[in-house]
Design an enzyme around this catalytic site. Structure first.
Site, short mmCIF file in Angstrom:
data_model
loop_
_atom_site.label_atom_id
_atom_site.label_comp_id
_atom_site.label_asym_id
_atom_site.label_seq_id
_atom_site.Cartn_x
_atom_site.Cartn_y
_atom_site.Cartn_z
N GLY A 208 0.83 -1.20 0.00
CA GLY A 208 0.00 0.00 0.00
C GLY A 208 0.86 1.24 0.00
O GLY A 208 2.06 1.18 -0.27
N ASN A 209 0.26 2.38 0.29
CA ASN A 209 1.05 3.61 0.41
C ASN A 209 0.38 4.52 1.43
O ASN A 209 -0.69 4.21 1.95
CB ASN A 209 1.23 4.29 -0.94
CG ASN A 209 -0.09 4.66 -1.58
OD1 ASN A 209 -0.82 5.50 -1.06
ND2 ASN A 209 -0.43 4.02 -2.69
N TYR A 210 1.02 5.66 1.71
CA TYR A 210 0.59 6.53 2.81
C TYR A 210 -0.56 7.48 2.47
O TYR A 210 -0.91 8.32 3.27
CB TYR A 210 1.78 7.39 3.27
CG TYR A 210 2.86 6.64 4.00
CD1 TYR A 210 2.54 5.80 5.05
CD2 TYR A 210 4.19 6.78 3.64
CE1 TYR A 210 3.53 5.12 5.73
CE2 TYR A 210 5.19 6.11 4.31
CZ TYR A 210 4.86 5.27 5.37
OH TYR A 210 5.82 4.61 6.04
N ALA A 276 -3.51 7.70 -5.21
CA ALA A 276 -2.12 7.24 -5.28
C ALA A 276 -2.19 5.77 -5.68
O ALA A 276 -2.34 4.88 -4.84
CB ALA A 276 -1.44 7.42 -3.93
#
Ligand code: CTP
Length: 400
Positions: A208-210, A276
């Site tokens: 995943g990402n932030y 994102a």
């Protein structure tokens, strides 16, 4: 903009209650109708006689009229209003309305109000900064209410700091801007992607990402507020989209986001691609949890995801607008400009990870907008909700 607008002015027990007199005068001068609802402690700070003389209406404070026992209907009031403004709003009233405690006429009116609600806090700096107040304000924001941030300055306690109610002229200006912007995207349909994507590795793990989704959600609310019908395709976030004109589609992976966005796109006037999106996903998803003993070193084989922005950029028909985001760490303007061309976007919003206060997991953003004619606009550091207005302003100029 305020002509014939019906405004409920909620007044609570704060030294700043005297400023309510200026608020009423300013609103009436602009042609608005003002109905004052005051809490019992508000009356300790300003008299109902002053308020009713200025607003030209009886002031409401109790559930029943003291004079003849008739019932004051908070439901009717809530339906009557085009907007409710609570100014000054004390920590106590903020706490009550954030938690549905309806023990004053003002709080019941708030709970019955269908119109947009603006809240202008006024309190001592430490009370304002306390996590209890901040969490209550965050809760009110999540309900779609607008918080008019207090200003810095000298407080009634003689301390200096943030807690002074914003000046009446500025509050009236905010209401005017709100009503002016209300119809600029009327009848427009907007697709927005937001948040991160999760790419499954096995049943318990993902890449995943932030991304928090805050920018995309701020854009969705701002478009809905301007009259647009919004389809918000979002990855996993802990945010709520409070406006009835927002249709939310929850997805997890880039592939799911791609399917949802591509199927919604033919029907919309514009797409803002704020998500994102992971560029790669694991080639194979393990159906069972991968065990530590299964290998000493671990290698994940990744395969590219489809580019949603580039796909919509290629599908775009005449009149449709596609906007994207670029988060860059170096050579920012050139990289963003290249992305704009490669994905056939109408404009791209650049935020640099080098800028303090911009990017992931923060409430603020410092953006630049680059369009396909090479025009570049730079904006100062702002709250993401205000940055959303700048982005929508650009969109409006391209749609009209
Ligand atoms: N984007 C998208 N689909 C993808 C990847 C990106 O729609 N699979 C969109 C993003 O939502 C954003 C824009 O494309 O609006 C740019 O995203 P970014 O990740 O910066 O671009 P990439 O093309 O992935 O380039 P790189 O990661 O190499 O910088």
């Amino acid at each position: 903009m305020l002509k014939d607008k019906k405004i409920i002015l909620g007044i609570t027990g704060s030294i700043a209650a005297y400023k309510a007199a200026y608020l009423i005068r300013g609103l009436i001068r602009k042609g608005a109708g003002v109905q004052v609802v005051i809490t019992p402690s508000g009356k300790e700070f300003i008299t109902p006689v002053t308020l009713s003389a200025l607003s030209r209406r009886p002031v409401i404070s109790e559930f029943f009229s003291n004079r003849d026992g008739s019932w004051n209907s908070h439901v009717d009031l809530g339906l009557w209003a085009d907007a409710m403004l609570i100014a000054p709003a004390t920590a106590s009233t903020i706490g009550k309305i954030a938690n549905g405690i309806a023990d004053t006429m003002l709080a019941t009116t708030y709970l019955s109000c269908k119109a947009p609600v603006f809240i202008a806090p006024a309190m001592d700096l430490d009370m304002f900064a306390h996590p209890a107040t901040q969490q209550n304000l965050e809760r009110l924001r999540s309900f779609g209410n607008y918080i008019i941030e207090p200003a810095e300055g000298q407080l009634a306690s003689h301390l200096e700091g943030k807690g002074r109610m914003e000046e009446p002229d500025r509050i009236i200006g905010i209401l005017e801007e709100f009503f002016a912007a209300q119809h600029t995207l009327q009848k427009k349909k907007i697709l927005i992607t937001a948040g991160p994507t999760y790419e499954k590795i096995d049943p318990v793990r993902f890449i995943g990402n932030y991304s928090s989704g805050k920018m995309g959600f701020a854009l969705a609310s701002a478009c809905a507020r301007r009259g647009a019908e919004v389809t918000l395709v979002t990855g996993t976030v802990s945010l709520s989209a409070a406006h009835p004109a927002i249709k939310r589609i929850d997805v997890e992976s880039a592939e799911e986001m791609y399917e949802a966005a591509v199927s919604a796109f033919p029907d919309v006037d514009a797409a803002i691609l704020c998500a994102a999106v992971a560029d790669y996903r694991p080639e194979a998803i393990s159906t069972e949890k991968i065990k530590r003993e299964s290998a000493k070193d671990m290698t994940l084989h990744l395969t590219p995801n489809k580019d949603i922005a580039a796909t919509l950029g290629a599908m775009k028909r005449k009149g449709q607008v596609v906007a994207g985001f670029a988060l860059e760490t170096n050579d920012e303007l050139a990289q963003a400009g290249e992305k704009l061309k490669r994905k056939n976007l109408d404009f791209i919003v650049l935020n640099s990870l080098r800028e303090p206060g911009a990017g992931f997991r923060v409430d603020t953003n410092r953006i630049s907008i680059i369009d396909n004619r090479g025009e570049v606009q730079h904006f100062p550091l702002k709250d993401k909700r205000d940055a959303a207005s700048d982005i929508i302003h650009k969109l409006e100029t391209l749609l009209t």
